[in-house]
Design a protein around this motif. Structure first.
Motif, PDB file in Angstrom:
ATOM      1  N   THR A   1      43.633  48.091  35.722  1.00 21.57           N
ATOM      2  CA  THR A   1      43.664  46.701  36.165  1.00 21.57           C
ATOM      3  C   THR A   1      42.407  46.343  36.945  1.00 21.57           C
ATOM      4  O   THR A   1      41.852  45.247  36.788  1.00 21.57           O
ATOM      5  CB  THR A   1      44.908  46.444  37.032  1.00 21.57           C
ATOM      6  OG1 THR A   1      46.080  46.668  36.250  1.00 21.57           O
ATOM      7  CG2 THR A   1      44.920  45.007  37.560  1.00 21.57           C
TER       8      THR A   1
ATOM      9  N   ALA B   1      39.888  43.442  36.104  1.00 16.28           N
ATOM     10  CA  ALA B   1      39.620  42.404  37.096  1.00 16.28           C
ATOM     11  C   ALA B   1      38.124  42.237  37.330  1.00 16.28           C
ATOM     12  O   ALA B   1      37.631  41.122  37.510  1.00 16.28           O
ATOM     13  CB  ALA B   1      40.329  42.738  38.407  1.00 16.28           C
TER      14      ALA B   1
ATOM     15  N   LEU C   1      37.700  38.817  35.676  1.00 19.31           N
ATOM     16  CA  LEU C   1      37.889  37.889  36.786  1.00 19.31           C
ATOM     17  C   LEU C   1      36.719  37.879  37.756  1.00 19.31           C
ATOM     18  O   LEU C   1      36.700  37.069  38.683  1.00 19.31           O
ATOM     19  CB  LEU C   1      39.176  38.240  37.561  1.00 19.31           C
ATOM     20  CG  LEU C   1      40.487  38.250  36.775  1.00 19.31           C
ATOM     21  CD1 LEU C   1      41.650  38.547  37.702  1.00 19.31           C
ATOM     22  CD2 LEU C   1      40.692  36.925  36.060  1.00 19.31           C
TER      23      LEU C   1
ATOM     24  N   GLU D   1      36.223  39.901  40.032  1.00 15.71           N
ATOM     25  CA  GLU D   1      36.673  40.278  41.372  1.00 15.71           C
ATOM     26  C   GLU D   1      35.766  41.362  41.930  1.00 15.71           C
ATOM     27  O   GLU D   1      35.357  42.280  41.225  1.00 15.71           O
ATOM     28  CB  GLU D   1      38.119  40.810  41.341  1.00 15.71           C
ATOM     29  CG  GLU D   1      39.167  39.744  41.209  1.00 15.71           C
ATOM     30  CD  GLU D   1      40.574  40.297  41.388  1.00 15.71           C
ATOM     31  OE1 GLU D   1      40.707  41.497  41.690  1.00 15.71           O
ATOM     32  OE2 GLU D   1      41.536  39.532  41.226  1.00 15.71           O
TER      33      GLU D   1
ATOM     34  N   VAL E   1      46.233  40.925  35.089  1.00 13.08           N
ATOM     35  CA  VAL E   1      44.982  40.168  35.142  1.00 13.08           C
ATOM     36  C   VAL E   1      45.150  38.792  34.495  1.00 13.08           C
ATOM     37  O   VAL E   1      44.653  37.785  35.013  1.00 13.08           O
ATOM     38  CB  VAL E   1      43.848  40.962  34.459  1.00 13.08           C
ATOM     39  CG1 VAL E   1      42.568  40.133  34.392  1.00 13.08           C
ATOM     40  CG2 VAL E   1      43.600  42.264  35.200  1.00 13.08           C
TER      41      VAL E   1
ATOM     42  N   LYS F   1      46.907  36.461  36.816  1.00  9.37           N
ATOM     43  CA  LYS F   1      46.026  36.029  37.898  1.00  9.37           C
ATOM     44  C   LYS F   1      45.030  34.980  37.411  1.00  9.37           C
ATOM     45  O   LYS F   1      44.697  34.032  38.140  1.00  9.37           O
ATOM     46  CB  LYS F   1      45.278  37.240  38.458  1.00  9.37           C
ATOM     47  CG  LYS F   1      44.408  36.924  39.682  1.00  9.37           C
ATOM     48  CD  LYS F   1      45.254  36.494  40.862  1.00  9.37           C
ATOM     49  CE  LYS F   1      44.388  36.217  42.073  1.00  9.37           C
ATOM     50  NZ  LYS F   1      45.186  35.770  43.233  1.00  9.37           N
ATOM     51  N   ARG F   2      44.558  35.109  36.167  1.00 10.96           N
ATOM     52  CA  ARG F   2      43.535  34.202  35.632  1.00 10.96           C
ATOM     53  C   ARG F   2      44.130  32.883  35.135  1.00 10.96           C
ATOM     54  O   ARG F   2      43.570  31.809  35.372  1.00 10.96           O
ATOM     55  CB  ARG F   2      42.792  34.898  34.490  1.00 10.96           C
ATOM     56  CG  ARG F   2      41.769  34.032  33.766  1.00 10.96           C
ATOM     57  CD  ARG F   2      40.656  33.614  34.704  1.00 10.96           C
ATOM     58  NE  ARG F   2      39.659  32.826  34.009  1.00 10.96           N
ATOM     59  CZ  ARG F   2      39.736  31.516  33.802  1.00 10.96           C
ATOM     60  NH1 ARG F   2      40.808  30.844  34.252  1.00 10.96           N
ATOM     61  NH2 ARG F   2      38.786  30.869  33.169  1.00 10.96           N
TER      62      ARG F   2
ATOM     63  N   ALA G   1      44.152  40.829  42.024  1.00  8.96           N
ATOM     64  CA  ALA G   1      44.853  41.620  41.012  1.00  8.96           C
ATOM     65  C   ALA G   1      44.720  43.110  41.276  1.00  8.96           C
ATOM     66  O   ALA G   1      45.675  43.877  41.118  1.00  8.96           O
ATOM     67  CB  ALA G   1      44.307  41.268  39.626  1.00  8.96           C
ATOM     68  N   SER G   2      43.531  43.546  41.672  1.00 14.52           N
ATOM     69  CA  SER G   2      43.316  44.973  41.915  1.00 14.52           C
ATOM     70  C   SER G   2      44.118  45.460  43.111  1.00 14.52           C
ATOM     71  O   SER G   2      44.598  46.605  43.136  1.00 14.52           O
ATOM     72  CB  SER G   2      41.823  45.258  42.126  1.00 14.52           C
ATOM     73  OG  SER G   2      41.317  44.481  43.194  1.00 14.52           O
TER      74      SER G   2
END
Length: 290
Positions: free
Chosen positions: A103, A107, A111, A113, A167, A170-171, A239-240
């Motif tokens: 993940t 991410a 993402l 992140e 993920v 979250k997105r 997410a992480s």
């Protein structure tokens, strides 16, 4: 969200492996999940009506349905089918226990992140801790080598599903109320399980008190309680960071198996459990700025 929410989530999620062990002897995986999803939708439907929930736009509903296919369809189906085909719950938990690392990679790539060196160290420490906790259950490399490829594929599907689903949620899953989002996710997963049950299973179910209790807990404890907490955690955290909580699931599951099934916990497993706690702290606790 209280400070105890992650603790409650980890405990609830860990009981899924116990519920699988109790329920699968009496029903095939897709059929068991089909009944579980239908019962869960009934409960959530009453909750949504009582709360007068607002439903998302068609576009948001589509993204939410995709999350459901990943988080519920692929993950749950993969885990239960791997166990049903003979893979021990410990080995399955070890494989899906790599989810935080996968993940975090998703991410970072999708993402953007930021993951600090300390958090990467924590994620890798968690991998080691999970391996130590479940090393006794794995029975050495001979057991791993003896796992059929098809069974291993189911476990890898579960790993990919929960990682990508975290993920994706979250997105694309922000801004949708929790209860409607969960209902939509379960509807898409139900279609998947119904298709699988129709195409690949006999439909035979041996209803008894053990199966009823297992299904009841899987519905209320997992499908309602744990999933609502997971979606809430994803909405409010990186997410992480949320994914790192899954490192705590294997040692908690091992402790539950010891209490319920008298499975031994050795010194190696205890050390691994301590490592997983340290790993989660490294990932979850934000560094203070001066």
């Amino acid at each position: 969200m209280t400070r105890f929410t992650p603790v409650i989530f980890v405990w609830l999620w860990s009981t899924g492996f116990i519920g699988a062990k109790y329920g699968l002897p009496f029903a095939e995986p897709f059929n068991l999940f089909l009944y579980r999803m239908l019962m869960t939708l009934l409960v959530l439907g009453f909750i949504a009506h009582w709360l007068k929930s607002s439903w998302p736009s068609p576009r948001a509903a589509m993204h939410t349905a995709i999350t459901g296919l990943l988080v519920h369809g692929l993950y749950l189906g993969g885990v239960f089918y791997a166990i049903d085909q003979g893979m021990s719950a410990g080995v399955v938990a070890l494989i899906v226990g790599l989810q935080p690392l996968l993940t975090a990679l998703f991410a970072v790539l999708l993402l953007r992140e930021g993951v600090t060196a300390r958090q990467w160290f924590g994620l890798l420490t968690g991998v080691i801790g999970v391996a130590l906790v479940l090393s006794e259950k794995m029975g050495g490399t001979d057991q791993i080598n003896s796992i059929p490829l098809s069974t291993l594929i189911w476990a890898l599907i579960a790993l990919a599903g929960i990682s990508a689903g975290t993920v994706y949620q979250k997105r694309y899953g922000q801004g949708v109320q929790l209860i409607p989002a969960t209902i939509i996710q379960y509807c898409s997963a139900t279609l998947l399980f119904a298709t699988g049950a129709l195409l690949f299973e006999t439909g035979e179910v041996e209803w008894n008190i053990q199966l009823l209790l297992a299904t009841g807990w899987l519905v209320l404890g997992l499908s309602v309680g744990a999933i609502l907490l997971l979606m809430q955690l994803i909405q409010r955290g990186a997410a992480s960071q949320v994914a790192s909580l899954f490192y705590l699931v294997p040692p908690v599951t091992a402790l539950e198996a010891y209490i319920l099934f008298d499975e031994r916990l050795g010194i190696v497993a205890v050390c691994g459990g301590i490592l997983t706690v340290v790993a989660v702290a490294l990932v979850m606790v934000k560094k203070r700025t001066t």
